[in-house]
Scaffold this motif. Structure first.
Motif, PDB file in Angstrom:
ATOM      1  N   VAL A   1       0.839  -1.212   0.000  1.00 46.45           N
ATOM      2  CA  VAL A   1       0.000   0.000   0.000  1.00 46.45           C
ATOM      3  C   VAL A   1       0.870   1.257   0.000  1.00 46.45           C
ATOM      4  O   VAL A   1       0.575   2.238  -0.697  1.00 46.45           O
ATOM      5  N   THR A   2       1.962   1.217   0.749  1.00 45.83           N
ATOM      6  CA  THR A   2       2.856   2.381   0.801  1.00 45.83           C
ATOM      7  C   THR A   2       3.465   2.665  -0.562  1.00 45.83           C
ATOM      8  O   THR A   2       3.496   3.824  -1.015  1.00 45.83           O
ATOM      9  N   LEU A   3       3.936   1.617  -1.229  1.00 47.18           N
ATOM     10  CA  LEU A   3       4.545   1.814  -2.545  1.00 47.18           C
ATOM     11  C   LEU A   3       3.532   2.355  -3.548  1.00 47.18           C
ATOM     12  O   LEU A   3       3.861   3.206  -4.386  1.00 47.18           O
ATOM     13  N   SER A   4       2.297   1.865  -3.474  1.00 44.93           N
ATOM     14  CA  SER A   4       1.284   2.365  -4.406  1.00 44.93           C
ATOM     15  C   SER A   4       0.941   3.827  -4.127  1.00 44.93           C
ATOM     16  O   SER A   4       0.559   4.570  -5.029  1.00 44.93           O
ATOM     17  N   SER A   5       1.096   4.244  -2.869  1.00 40.30           N
ATOM     18  CA  SER A   5       0.738   5.620  -2.511  1.00 40.30           C
ATOM     19  C   SER A   5       1.857   6.604  -2.808  1.00 40.30           C
ATOM     20  O   SER A   5       1.612   7.817  -2.823  1.00 40.30           O
ATOM     21  N   VAL A   6       3.059   6.108  -3.046  1.00 41.14           N
ATOM     22  CA  VAL A   6       4.169   6.997  -3.383  1.00 41.14           C
ATOM     23  C   VAL A   6       3.867   7.782  -4.651  1.00 41.14           C
ATOM     24  O   VAL A   6       4.309   8.927  -4.822  1.00 41.14           O
ATOM     25  N   ARG A   7       3.067   7.202  -5.533  1.00 43.82           N
ATOM     26  CA  ARG A   7       2.740   7.874  -6.801  1.00 43.82           C
ATOM     27  C   ARG A   7       1.991   9.178  -6.567  1.00 43.82           C
ATOM     28  O   ARG A   7       1.937  10.037  -7.452  1.00 43.82           O
ATOM     29  N   LEU A   8       1.389   9.337  -5.374  1.00 40.30           N
ATOM     30  CA  LEU A   8       0.643  10.550  -5.094  1.00 40.30           C
ATOM     31  C   LEU A   8       1.548  11.712  -4.699  1.00 40.30           C
ATOM     32  O   LEU A   8       1.110  12.861  -4.677  1.00 40.30           O
ATOM     33  N   MET A   9       2.801  11.402  -4.376  1.00 38.94           N
ATOM     34  CA  MET A   9       3.715  12.459  -3.921  1.00 38.94           C
ATOM     35  C   MET A   9       3.910  13.556  -4.976  1.00 38.94           C
ATOM     36  O   MET A   9       3.872  14.755  -4.638  1.00 38.94           O
ATOM     37  N   PRO A  10       4.122  13.213  -6.256  1.00 34.50           N
ATOM     38  CA  PRO A  10       4.238  14.302  -7.260  1.00 34.50           C
ATOM     39  C   PRO A  10       2.989  15.157  -7.348  1.00 34.50           C
ATOM     40  O   PRO A  10       3.071  16.356  -7.635  1.00 34.50           O
ATOM     41  N   MET A  11       1.805  14.545  -7.124  1.00 38.04           N
ATOM     42  CA  MET A  11       0.569  15.336  -7.141  1.00 38.04           C
ATOM     43  C   MET A  11       0.564  16.349  -6.005  1.00 38.04           C
ATOM     44  O   MET A  11       0.172  17.503  -6.191  1.00 38.04           O
ATOM     45  N   VAL A  12       1.001  15.907  -4.820  1.00 37.49           N
ATOM     46  CA  VAL A  12       1.068  16.829  -3.687  1.00 37.49           C
ATOM     47  C   VAL A  12       2.067  17.945  -3.984  1.00 37.49           C
ATOM     48  O   VAL A  12       1.793  19.133  -3.745  1.00 37.49           O
ATOM     49  N   ALA A  13       3.218  17.568  -4.537  1.00 39.71           N
ATOM     50  CA  ALA A  13       4.254  18.563  -4.852  1.00 39.71           C
ATOM     51  C   ALA A  13       3.771  19.567  -5.889  1.00 39.71           C
ATOM     52  O   ALA A  13       4.158  20.743  -5.859  1.00 39.71           O
ATOM     53  N   ALA A  14       2.918  19.118  -6.807  1.00 44.59           N
ATOM     54  CA  ALA A  14       2.400  20.035  -7.836  1.00 44.59           C
ATOM     55  C   ALA A  14       1.263  20.894  -7.313  1.00 44.59           C
ATOM     56  O   ALA A  14       1.101  22.040  -7.735  1.00 44.59           O
ATOM     57  N   LEU A  15       0.472  20.343  -6.389  1.00 46.38           N
ATOM     58  CA  LEU A  15      -0.712  21.061  -5.921  1.00 46.38           C
ATOM     59  C   LEU A  15      -0.381  22.116  -4.861  1.00 46.38           C
ATOM     60  O   LEU A  15      -0.976  23.201  -4.854  1.00 46.38           O
ATOM     61  N   VAL A  16       0.555  21.806  -3.967  1.00 47.83           N
ATOM     62  CA  VAL A  16       0.843  22.731  -2.853  1.00 47.83           C
ATOM     63  C   VAL A  16       1.208  24.137  -3.325  1.00 47.83           C
ATOM     64  O   VAL A  16       0.667  25.124  -2.802  1.00 47.83           O
ATOM     65  N   PRO A  17       2.104  24.298  -4.321  1.00 53.89           N
ATOM     66  CA  PRO A  17       2.396  25.674  -4.768  1.00 53.89           C
ATOM     67  C   PRO A  17       1.191  26.393  -5.359  1.00 53.89           C
ATOM     68  O   PRO A  17       1.158  27.618  -5.389  1.00 53.89           O
ATOM     69  N   GLU A  18       0.190  25.630  -5.828  1.00 53.70           N
ATOM     70  CA  GLU A  18      -1.000  26.241  -6.428  1.00 53.70           C
ATOM     71  C   GLU A  18      -1.983  26.743  -5.380  1.00 53.70           C
ATOM     72  O   GLU A  18      -2.754  27.673  -5.645  1.00 53.70           O
ATOM     73  N   ILE A  19      -1.985  26.123  -4.178  1.00 56.28           N
ATOM     74  CA  ILE A  19      -3.029  26.468  -3.201  1.00 56.28           C
ATOM     75  C   ILE A  19      -2.497  27.220  -1.988  1.00 56.28           C
ATOM     76  O   ILE A  19      -3.286  27.851  -1.288  1.00 56.28           O
ATOM     77  N   ARG A  20      -1.224  27.156  -1.709  1.00 62.62           N
ATOM     78  CA  ARG A  20      -0.725  27.779  -0.483  1.00 62.62           C
ATOM     79  C   ARG A  20      -0.702  29.300  -0.623  1.00 62.62           C
ATOM     80  O   ARG A  20      -0.416  29.856  -1.687  1.00 62.62           O
ATOM     81  N   GLY A  21      -1.057  29.961   0.480  1.00 65.80           N
ATOM     82  CA  GLY A  21      -0.995  31.411   0.522  1.00 65.80           C
ATOM     83  C   GLY A  21       0.230  31.854   1.299  1.00 65.80           C
ATOM     84  O   GLY A  21       1.043  31.040   1.743  1.00 65.80           O
TER      85      GLY A  21
END
Length: 248
Positions: free
Chosen positions: A82-102
């Motif tokens: 499950v951990t390995l499958s969830s690693v794929r979400l890390m680039p999504m988090v890295a791409a989304l955070v700069p878009e939403i953080r104030g």
């Protein structure tokens, strides 16, 4: 002023909540009904399915977890898978955070909200946040992500009792809706040509790597397809710049 800001955050949180009636959210909920059928076949109690929905969240990771349970895998093996499958979400988090953080967004809040980042929330947020004021984007995403998780936990608790009566083909079709929609959404929301190239290469490479290395097919197709797309697009861009400079 603080009261006004608080009301604005609440307003955008509610706007995010309304995303629960959007097409991505509805398709995801239909897929969760199909997931319910899988858990019923696996003999997993409803309270554990609801807990799994809230804690694991990403649908593919839950399918891997249920598959591990059905295969009799031990706890450590299931955890690693499950951990390995969830690693794929890390680039999504890295791409989304700069878009939403104030400017004043605390790090702990971003870490908390990263739990709600999966493909549906990511695609929806990337498409919508450009129309949301920068300082309200976190509230908007929180409203959508938290509502989406809670709604699916409730849906799973209710649907669990009825999915056993569904024909297998119906449950399978419901579950298959999500990857089809994800593919179409990522293609439509891509802002650069390289994303389209990477998707095409990944789709072509997937069956090939499944034939050669079935245990690593998705990982290899994504890694190699994405790398080739990036390298090709970069070479094309550099050549175009060189031609433009040479023509001056």
């Amino acid at each position: 002023m603080d009261q006004e800001n608080s009301a604005s955050h609440a307003h955008w949180f509610l706007v995010g909540m309304r995303g629960i009636v959007s097409l991505p959210a509805i398709i995801l909920m239909l897929s969760f009904i199909g997931f319910c059928a899988l858990t019923v076949q696996a003999g997993i109690p409803v309270e554990q399915v609801v807990f799994m929905t809230g804690m694991v969240w990403a649908l593919p990771a839950k399918v891997i977890l249920v598959g591990s349970i059905m295969a009799g895998a031990n706890l450590l093996t299931a955890f690693v898978a499950v951990t390995l499958s969830s690693v794929r979400l890390m680039p999504m988090v890295a791409a989304l955070v700069p878009e939403i953080r104030g400017r004043q967004t605390p790090t702990w809040l971003l870490l908390f909200l990263s739990h709600f980042v999966a493909i549906t929330a990511w695609v929806y947020a990337i498409e919508k946040v450009a129309d949301v004021p920068r300082e309200r984007r976190v509230a908007f995403f929180a409203g959508f992500g938290i509502t989406l998780v809670l709604a699916n936990m409730l849906l799973v608790a209710v649907a669990y009792r009825y999915v056993a009566t569904f024909p297998p083909i119906v449950a399978g079709c419901l579950f298959f809706l999500t990857p089809v929609y994800f593919l179409a959404s990522i293609w439509n929301s891509a802002r650069h040509r390289v994303v389209h190239i990477a998707l095409i290469l990944g789709l072509v490479a997937g069956p090939f790597f499944y034939w050669l290395f079935p245990e690593f097919d998705i990982l290899l197709a994504g890694l190699i397809g994405g790398t080739v797309a990036w390298a090709g697009e970069r070479a094309w861009r550099l050549r175009r710049v060189a031609n433009e400079e040479g023509g001056r």
